[in-house]
Write a protein that holds these residues in place. Structure first.
Motif, PDB file in Angstrom:
ATOM      1  N   PHE A 270      47.055  73.638  28.549  1.00 44.82           N
ATOM      2  CA  PHE A 270      48.318  74.769  28.900  1.00 44.82           C
ATOM      3  C   PHE A 270      49.832  74.383  28.307  1.00 44.82           C
ATOM      4  O   PHE A 270      50.154  75.382  27.496  1.00 44.82           O
ATOM      5  CB  PHE A 270      49.017  74.300  30.296  1.00 44.82           C
ATOM      6  CG  PHE A 270      50.456  75.020  31.160  1.00 44.82           C
ATOM      7  CD1 PHE A 270      49.660  76.304  30.861  1.00 44.82           C
ATOM      8  CD2 PHE A 270      51.300  74.006  31.181  1.00 44.82           C
ATOM      9  CE1 PHE A 270      51.033  77.092  31.801  1.00 44.82           C
ATOM     10  CE2 PHE A 270      52.475  74.661  31.519  1.00 44.82           C
ATOM     11  CZ  PHE A 270      52.725  76.172  31.822  1.00 44.82           C
ATOM     12  N   TRP A 271      50.251  73.239  27.678  1.00 43.14           N
ATOM     13  CA  TRP A 271      51.427  72.780  27.533  1.00 43.14           C
ATOM     14  C   TRP A 271      51.467  73.233  25.850  1.00 43.14           C
ATOM     15  O   TRP A 271      51.960  73.757  25.440  1.00 43.14           O
ATOM     16  CB  TRP A 271      51.326  71.622  27.550  1.00 43.14           C
ATOM     17  CG  TRP A 271      52.236  71.123  28.620  1.00 43.14           C
ATOM     18  CD1 TRP A 271      51.371  70.027  29.717  1.00 43.14           C
ATOM     19  CD2 TRP A 271      54.099  71.364  29.301  1.00 43.14           C
ATOM     20  NE1 TRP A 271      52.622  70.343  30.819  1.00 43.14           N
ATOM     21  CE2 TRP A 271      53.630  70.985  30.074  1.00 43.14           C
ATOM     22  CE3 TRP A 271      54.480  72.542  28.236  1.00 43.14           C
ATOM     23  CZ2 TRP A 271      54.676  71.585  31.541  1.00 43.14           C
ATOM     24  CZ3 TRP A 271      55.228  72.601  29.409  1.00 43.14           C
ATOM     25  CH2 TRP A 271      55.557  71.546  30.890  1.00 43.14           C
ATOM     26  N   SER A 272      50.213  73.308  25.249  1.00 37.77           N
ATOM     27  CA  SER A 272      50.228  73.625  23.347  1.00 37.77           C
ATOM     28  C   SER A 272      49.574  75.563  24.292  1.00 37.77           C
ATOM     29  O   SER A 272      50.472  75.673  23.129  1.00 37.77           O
ATOM     30  CB  SER A 272      48.973  73.089  23.323  1.00 37.77           C
ATOM     31  OG  SER A 272      48.653  71.904  23.530  1.00 37.77           O
ATOM     32  N   PHE A 273      49.590  76.082  24.739  1.00 33.00           N
ATOM     33  CA  PHE A 273      50.027  76.763  24.573  1.00 33.00           C
ATOM     34  C   PHE A 273      51.093  77.667  24.758  1.00 33.00           C
ATOM     35  O   PHE A 273      51.445  78.860  24.474  1.00 33.00           O
ATOM     36  CB  PHE A 273      49.271  78.097  26.178  1.00 33.00           C
ATOM     37  CG  PHE A 273      49.946  79.232  27.249  1.00 33.00           C
ATOM     38  CD1 PHE A 273      49.103  80.358  25.679  1.00 33.00           C
ATOM     39  CD2 PHE A 273      50.463  79.664  27.867  1.00 33.00           C
ATOM     40  CE1 PHE A 273      48.739  81.629  27.052  1.00 33.00           C
ATOM     41  CE2 PHE A 273      50.561  80.730  28.361  1.00 33.00           C
ATOM     42  CZ  PHE A 273      49.778  81.575  27.425  1.00 33.00           C
ATOM     43  N   LEU A 274      51.523  77.029  25.859  1.00 30.75           N
ATOM     44  CA  LEU A 274      53.589  77.010  26.417  1.00 30.75           C
ATOM     45  C   LEU A 274      54.040  77.167  25.038  1.00 30.75           C
ATOM     46  O   LEU A 274      55.105  77.709  24.654  1.00 30.75           O
ATOM     47  CB  LEU A 274      54.357  76.203  27.558  1.00 30.75           C
ATOM     48  CG  LEU A 274      55.332  76.870  27.850  1.00 30.75           C
ATOM     49  CD1 LEU A 274      55.101  78.954  29.013  1.00 30.75           C
ATOM     50  CD2 LEU A 274      55.764  76.076  29.499  1.00 30.75           C
ATOM     51  N   GLY A 275      53.642  75.849  24.195  1.00 30.12           N
ATOM     52  CA  GLY A 275      54.473  75.458  22.968  1.00 30.12           C
ATOM     53  C   GLY A 275      54.047  76.683  21.728  1.00 30.12           C
ATOM     54  O   GLY A 275      55.153  76.724  21.345  1.00 30.12           O
ATOM     55  N   GLY A 276      53.144  77.026  21.883  1.00 26.39           N
ATOM     56  CA  GLY A 276      52.594  78.470  20.530  1.00 26.39           C
ATOM     57  C   GLY A 276      52.888  79.496  21.084  1.00 26.39           C
ATOM     58  O   GLY A 276      54.029  80.581  20.490  1.00 26.39           O
TER      59      GLY A 276
ATOM     60  N   ILE B 141      42.893  73.530  20.854  1.00 26.78           N
ATOM     61  CA  ILE B 141      44.654  73.772  20.820  1.00 26.78           C
ATOM     62  C   ILE B 141      44.332  75.068  19.741  1.00 26.78           C
ATOM     63  O   ILE B 141      45.709  75.405  20.338  1.00 26.78           O
ATOM     64  CB  ILE B 141      44.448  72.508  20.469  1.00 26.78           C
ATOM     65  CG1 ILE B 141      46.239  71.987  20.666  1.00 26.78           C
ATOM     66  CG2 ILE B 141      44.389  71.648  18.976  1.00 26.78           C
ATOM     67  CD1 ILE B 141      46.768  70.702  20.239  1.00 26.78           C
ATOM     68  N   VAL B 142      44.070  75.483  18.441  1.00 29.92           N
ATOM     69  CA  VAL B 142      44.659  75.777  17.977  1.00 29.92           C
ATOM     70  C   VAL B 142      44.107  77.664  18.427  1.00 29.92           C
ATOM     71  O   VAL B 142      45.240  78.176  18.516  1.00 29.92           O
ATOM     72  CB  VAL B 142      44.028  76.313  16.384  1.00 29.92           C
ATOM     73  CG1 VAL B 142      44.518  77.574  16.011  1.00 29.92           C
ATOM     74  CG2 VAL B 142      44.858  74.682  15.460  1.00 29.92           C
ATOM     75  N   PRO B 143      43.061  77.614  19.083  1.00 32.68           N
ATOM     76  CA  PRO B 143      43.121  78.980  19.597  1.00 32.68           C
ATOM     77  C   PRO B 143      43.312  79.078  20.863  1.00 32.68           C
ATOM     78  O   PRO B 143      44.539  80.798  21.480  1.00 32.68           O
ATOM     79  CB  PRO B 143      41.599  79.741  19.894  1.00 32.68           C
ATOM     80  CG  PRO B 143      40.667  78.623  19.220  1.00 32.68           C
ATOM     81  CD  PRO B 143      41.717  77.042  18.928  1.00 32.68           C
ATOM     82  N   ILE B 144      43.868  78.301  21.934  1.00 35.05           N
ATOM     83  CA  ILE B 144      45.214  78.559  22.314  1.00 35.05           C
ATOM     84  C   ILE B 144      46.314  78.193  22.411  1.00 35.05           C
ATOM     85  O   ILE B 144      47.143  79.468  22.872  1.00 35.05           O
ATOM     86  CB  ILE B 144      45.069  77.323  24.164  1.00 35.05           C
ATOM     87  CG1 ILE B 144      43.438  76.399  24.059  1.00 35.05           C
ATOM     88  CG2 ILE B 144      46.292  76.893  24.832  1.00 35.05           C
ATOM     89  CD1 ILE B 144      43.243  78.251  25.391  1.00 35.05           C
ATOM     90  N   SER B 145      46.898  77.627  21.252  1.00 30.72           N
ATOM     91  CA  SER B 145      48.379  78.169  20.594  1.00 30.72           C
ATOM     92  C   SER B 145      48.550  79.061  20.697  1.00 30.72           C
ATOM     93  O   SER B 145      49.211  80.022  20.585  1.00 30.72           O
ATOM     94  CB  SER B 145      48.052  76.994  20.081  1.00 30.72           C
ATOM     95  OG  SER B 145      48.580  75.796  20.156  1.00 30.72           O
ATOM     96  N   LEU B 146      47.363  80.028  19.398  1.00 30.56           N
ATOM     97  CA  LEU B 146      47.578  81.583  19.308  1.00 30.56           C
ATOM     98  C   LEU B 146      47.592  82.420  20.717  1.00 30.56           C
ATOM     99  O   LEU B 146      48.223  83.252  20.150  1.00 30.56           O
ATOM    100  CB  LEU B 146      46.834  81.301  18.110  1.00 30.56           C
ATOM    101  CG  LEU B 146      46.219  80.982  17.285  1.00 30.56           C
ATOM    102  CD1 LEU B 146      44.996  81.638  16.638  1.00 30.56           C
ATOM    103  CD2 LEU B 146      47.776  82.498  16.215  1.00 30.56           C
TER     104      LEU B 146
END
Length: 141
Positions: free
Chosen positions: A67-73, A121-126
């Motif tokens: 979730f935080w990686s998504f928000l960071g992206g 992590i990369v797809p979630i950040s994207l």
């Protein structure tokens, strides 16, 4: 002949803020969960190993971290206001690098946890970058 100005893709501040949101959010939330899980007493290595064998807790920590990686992206893309996918992907790549280092140095963490985090992590950040771009293009009501 007209020369086109090339636009830089990388936005340092956007990526810096995105990484801060991802890492500090994950750290803060994990600390809260750790405090709730362990209580206020001292934590030893045996206690930490108990966490690594608790699949439900690991899954919760994984989802929170993603979730935080998504928000960071999202933050990286929103602040950059250009090359949203590229800047959001930077958050995922940095997170994957940190995860890869963890895979090499932390013996106790289950491999499934490390691999799911590494590949997601990369797809979630994207996805966070996609949301920022979609909100940018959405007409104001």
């Amino acid at each position: 002949m007209v020369e086109q100005k090339s636009e830089r893709k990388f936005h340092f501040l956007g990526v810096l803020l995105g990484v801060a949101v991802d890492n500090l959010g994950t750290l803060f939330t994990s600390a809260i969960i750790g405090t709730l899980y362990f209580g206020s007493g001292p934590v030893n290595e045996q206690d930490v190993n108990a966490v690594y064998s608790n699949a439900a807790l690991l899954l919760l920590l994984l989802l929170i971290g993603l979730f935080w990686s998504f928000l960071g992206g999202f933050v990286a893309a929103k602040v950059a206001k250009r090359a949203e996918y590229f800047n959001a992907a930077c958050i995922g790549v940095i997170g994957a690098a940190i995860g890869f280092d963890s895979m090499l140095t932390n013996d106790g963490i289950p491999l499934w946890y490390e691999l799911v985090g590494f590949f997601a992590i990369v797809p979630i950040s994207l996805l966070g970058g996609y949301l920022a771009l979609k909100r940018k293009k959405a007409p104001l009501k």
